[in-house]
Design a protein around this motif. Sequence first.
Motif, mmCIF file in Angstrom:
data_model
loop_
_atom_site.group_PDB
_atom_site.id
_atom_site.type_symbol
_atom_site.label_atom_id
_atom_site.label_comp_id
_atom_site.label_asym_id
_atom_site.label_seq_id
_atom_site.Cartn_x
_atom_site.Cartn_y
_atom_site.Cartn_z
ATOM 1 N N MET A 167 0.833 -1.211 0.000
ATOM 2 C CA MET A 167 0.000 0.000 0.000
ATOM 3 C C MET A 167 0.866 1.259 0.000
ATOM 4 O O MET A 167 0.550 2.238 -0.683
ATOM 5 N N ALA A 168 1.966 1.236 0.757
ATOM 6 C CA ALA A 168 2.876 2.389 0.764
ATOM 7 C C ALA A 168 3.465 2.592 -0.630
ATOM 8 O O ALA A 168 3.545 3.721 -1.121
ATOM 9 N N GLY A 169 3.863 1.498 -1.260
ATOM 10 C CA GLY A 169 4.391 1.590 -2.616
ATOM 11 C C GLY A 169 3.364 2.135 -3.586
ATOM 12 O O GLY A 169 3.681 3.001 -4.423
ATOM 13 N N ASN A 170 2.127 1.668 -3.482
ATOM 14 C CA ASN A 170 1.061 2.181 -4.351
ATOM 15 C C ASN A 170 0.888 3.686 -4.172
ATOM 16 O O ASN A 170 0.727 4.421 -5.143
ATOM 17 N N ARG A 171 0.912 4.135 -2.927
ATOM 18 C CA ARG A 171 0.749 5.559 -2.649
ATOM 19 C C ARG A 171 1.870 6.385 -3.279
ATOM 20 O O ARG A 171 1.662 7.500 -3.741
ATOM 21 N N LEU A 172 3.068 5.799 -3.299
ATOM 22 C CA LEU A 172 4.240 6.504 -3.828
ATOM 23 C C LEU A 172 4.451 6.243 -5.313
ATOM 24 O O LEU A 172 5.428 6.722 -5.900
ATOM 25 N N GLY A 173 3.560 5.448 -5.917
ATOM 26 C CA GLY A 173 3.663 5.182 -7.352
ATOM 27 C C GLY A 173 4.771 4.236 -7.735
ATOM 28 O O GLY A 173 5.349 4.359 -8.821
ATOM 29 N N GLU A 174 5.064 3.304 -6.867
ATOM 30 C CA GLU A 174 6.114 2.330 -7.189
ATOM 31 C C GLU A 174 5.773 0.961 -6.613
ATOM 32 O O GLU A 174 4.860 0.827 -5.802
ATOM 33 N N ARG A 175 6.515 -0.032 -7.061
ATOM 34 C CA ARG A 175 6.334 -1.403 -6.551
ATOM 35 C C ARG A 175 7.613 -1.788 -5.821
ATOM 36 O O ARG A 175 8.593 -2.191 -6.452
#
Length: 180
Positions: A167-175
């Motif tokens: 979820m943190a990655g999604n928020r930051l636009g990365e995987r």
Amino acid sequence: MSDRAFTIRWVLGTALGATAVLLITAAVGSRLPADYAATRTACFQQSPEVLWHLLSDPEAGPGWRTDLQRIERAANASGHACWREVYRDGRTLTLETIESAPPRRLVRRVCDPDGFVTGRWCADLAPSGDGCRLTLTERGRVSNPFARLAFRLLVDPAESLDSYLQMAGNRLGERPAIVR
């Protein structure tokens, strides 16, 4: 055998069977360790400061955590900031920040002494190449032997850490690459 005798035997047999299941469940649950720990690390392309800003603001959580419905302020415990996370499935969890060293370390404690799980959640951030490495560690305790057995059979504590990192990655636009 009369209908009454059959009914009495059936009721007694059912009661004894249920009691046996409860006793066996309690015995098995009490033999399992009450404490558990899970750790996951992920590498992000963002700086520690960017991740720190995301992780350290509980009120922003419902904007990026798909498991959260809302955040409610709670009474302060020991002078630390406290809040209640209300999840989409109706569960709640009251947390307090007990250590905050921006942008390196964040430690939160579960403030629900009568809750299903008690424990701590730690986020450690470290620069790594052009981004940072985030390590989440959850150390908890399930005191009730019935709940402990259910927890051991049905819950993987690392799964919630994986989900949080995604979820943190999604928020930051990365995987982020999650290390298991």
